[in-house]
Write an enzyme that holds these catalytic residues in place. Structure first.
Site, short mmCIF file in Angstrom:
data_model
loop_
_atom_site.label_atom_id
_atom_site.label_comp_id
_atom_site.label_asym_id
_atom_site.label_seq_id
_atom_site.Cartn_x
_atom_site.Cartn_y
_atom_site.Cartn_z
N TRP A 176 0.82 -1.21 0.00
CA TRP A 176 0.00 0.00 0.00
C TRP A 176 0.85 1.26 0.00
O TRP A 176 0.57 2.21 -0.75
CB TRP A 176 -0.94 -0.04 1.19
N SER B 224 -9.94 0.00 -1.76
CA SER B 224 -8.74 0.16 -2.59
C SER B 224 -7.81 -1.03 -2.44
O SER B 224 -7.33 -1.31 -1.35
CB SER B 224 -7.99 1.44 -2.17
N ALA C 117 -4.15 -2.29 -3.37
CA ALA C 117 -2.89 -1.62 -3.69
C ALA C 117 -2.48 -1.86 -5.14
O ALA C 117 -1.98 -0.95 -5.82
CB ALA C 117 -1.80 -2.09 -2.74
N LYS D 158 -14.67 -4.29 8.45
CA LYS D 158 -14.84 -4.92 7.13
C LYS D 158 -13.85 -6.05 6.92
O LYS D 158 -14.15 -7.03 6.21
CB LYS D 158 -14.74 -3.88 6.02
N SER E 229 -8.37 -9.54 -1.97
CA SER E 229 -8.48 -9.32 -0.52
C SER E 229 -7.81 -10.45 0.25
O SER E 229 -8.19 -11.62 0.12
CB SER E 229 -9.96 -9.23 -0.13
N ARG E 230 -6.84 -10.11 1.08
CA ARG E 230 -6.16 -11.12 1.88
C ARG E 230 -7.10 -11.73 2.93
O ARG E 230 -7.03 -12.91 3.22
CB ARG E 230 -4.93 -10.50 2.56
N ASN E 231 -7.97 -10.90 3.49
CA ASN E 231 -8.90 -11.41 4.50
C ASN E 231 -9.91 -12.38 3.87
O ASN E 231 -10.22 -13.42 4.46
CB ASN E 231 -9.62 -10.23 5.16
N VAL F 189 0.20 -9.36 5.58
CA VAL F 189 -0.60 -9.32 6.79
C VAL F 189 -2.08 -9.27 6.42
O VAL F 189 -2.49 -8.49 5.56
CB VAL F 189 -0.25 -8.09 7.64
N GLU G 81 -5.15 -8.18 8.26
CA GLU G 81 -5.46 -7.48 9.50
C GLU G 81 -6.68 -8.04 10.22
O GLU G 81 -6.79 -7.98 11.45
CB GLU G 81 -5.67 -5.98 9.24
#
Length: 341
Positions: free
Chosen positions: A11, A142, A144, A195, A258-260, A283, A285
């Site tokens: 990011w 957003s 990155a 989120k 999206s990592r999550n 990471v 989050e």
């Protein structure tokens, strides 16, 4: 403007590259703690670890100044952007406590609880360690990689200080980035934190093949949970209908960058949490914020069953199938527009 971006992850690199590529670009310096990483960035003009394949603009400068020299480096800036993970925000803001320039962060989530305390949002950390800073947050839907590629993106600049909001708009608003100002920093940060937790739940839903009906219900009821917590923290309800609320939730919950969301998909496939996070290389989050979200909600008397199910899943107390069964087995209630249900 002279802009310093602290943190050369995906990011931070994307924001620095976006501003540096504008026709009338500002003077941007991207800082990283790792001297070796900065050497590679200077030599290759590509962040191969976090943004492989994205060529960085020639105008972008780099720095590996030690933490002891950050005060001098940032004292000459017109804007400082902290692009570290949430875990590093407290020490970074401590270093920047006397910075004369506006300071903004882009990390989303809650800080892991300190001993005997509850986890804090970024503006709450700043109030503790750097109360004299004029500071704010840059947030919104957003990825990155898309920002670095110059794909159209809209963000929110939130602060109690008009000068900080304006500095962020002046710095980042351009041909591919549209920046909206907002004075509800509590709401913007609450949306950005919750989120990520809801994206894990949505990834789980999709990974189990529960269908589009289930996804729509999960996102909608998740938005209600997000809003309830935000209001209890002092946010404005309308903020959650905007970019940092509904917008960021939809992106993070449904976009495969999206990592999550990827964590939820992996858990649905039977991977352990350790396996799911190790495969990311970045990471997520939501994994770290989920427990704090539930803790803050309990402290405030806010009902968040989806977030609670995510925590139970992450802690190994429920299987993915049990988590779904528990949510669907809740007592019927009335859908209310004030999100009290």
């Amino acid at each position: 403007m002279k802009i310093i971006v602290l943190g050369a992850g995906a990011w931070g690199t994307a924001l620095a590259a976006s501003v540096s590529s504008q026709p009338d670009s500002h003077a941007v310096t991207l800082w990283a703690r790792d001297t070796a990483q900065v050497g590679l960035l200077q030599a290759q003009h590509e962040n191969k670890r976090y943004l492989p394949g994205v060529r960085l603009p020639p105008a972008l400068a780099f720095s590996a100044a030690p933490l002891t020299e950050l005060k001098a480096l940032t004292s000459r800036a017109d804007l400082v952007v902290v692009a570290t993970p949430m875990a590093a925000l407290r020490p970074m803001l401590t270093v920047l406590a006397s910075c004369p320039a506006p300071v903004a962060w882009v990390c989303k989530g809650f800080e892991a609880p300190l001993a005997g305390a509850i986890g804090l949002l970024a503006h709450e950390i700043q109030a503790q360690v750097a109360p004299d800073l004029k500071a704010g947050v840059l947030s919104g839907p957003s990825f990155a990689l898309e920002v670095a590629r110059g794909q159209p993106t809209a963000l929110v600049a939130a602060s109690l200080h008009e000068s900080v909001r304006q500095a962020l708009v002046d710095a980042f608003h351009g041909p591919t980035l549209r920046v909206y100002a907002n004075d509800d920093i509590v709401g913007v940060e609450a949306g950005g934190a919750v989120k990520n937790v809801l994206a894990i739940a949505t990834g789980l839903c999709d990974g189990l093949g529960l269908g589009l009906n289930a996804r729509a219900a999960l996102i909608t009821r998740g938005l209600a949970e997000m809003t309830r917590l935000g209001l209890a923290l002092g946010a404005q309800a309308t903020t959650f209908m905007g970019l940092s609320g509904l917008g960021d939730l939809v992106l993070t919950a449904t976009g495969d960058l999206s990592r999550n969301r990827q964590v939820g998909l992996a858990l649905a496939q039977g991977q352990s949490l350790a396996q799911a996070t190790a495969a990311l290389g970045h990471v997520a989050e939501g994994v770290y914020s989920a427990r704090t979200v539930v803790q803050r909600a309990a402290h405030l008397g806010v009902d968040m069953p989806i977030a609670e199910a995510v925590v139970a899943l992450l802690d190994g107390q429920l299987t993915p199938q049990q988590a779904v069964a528990d949510l669907m087995g809740r007592e019927p209630t009335v859908e209310q527009l004030d999100v009290a249900s």
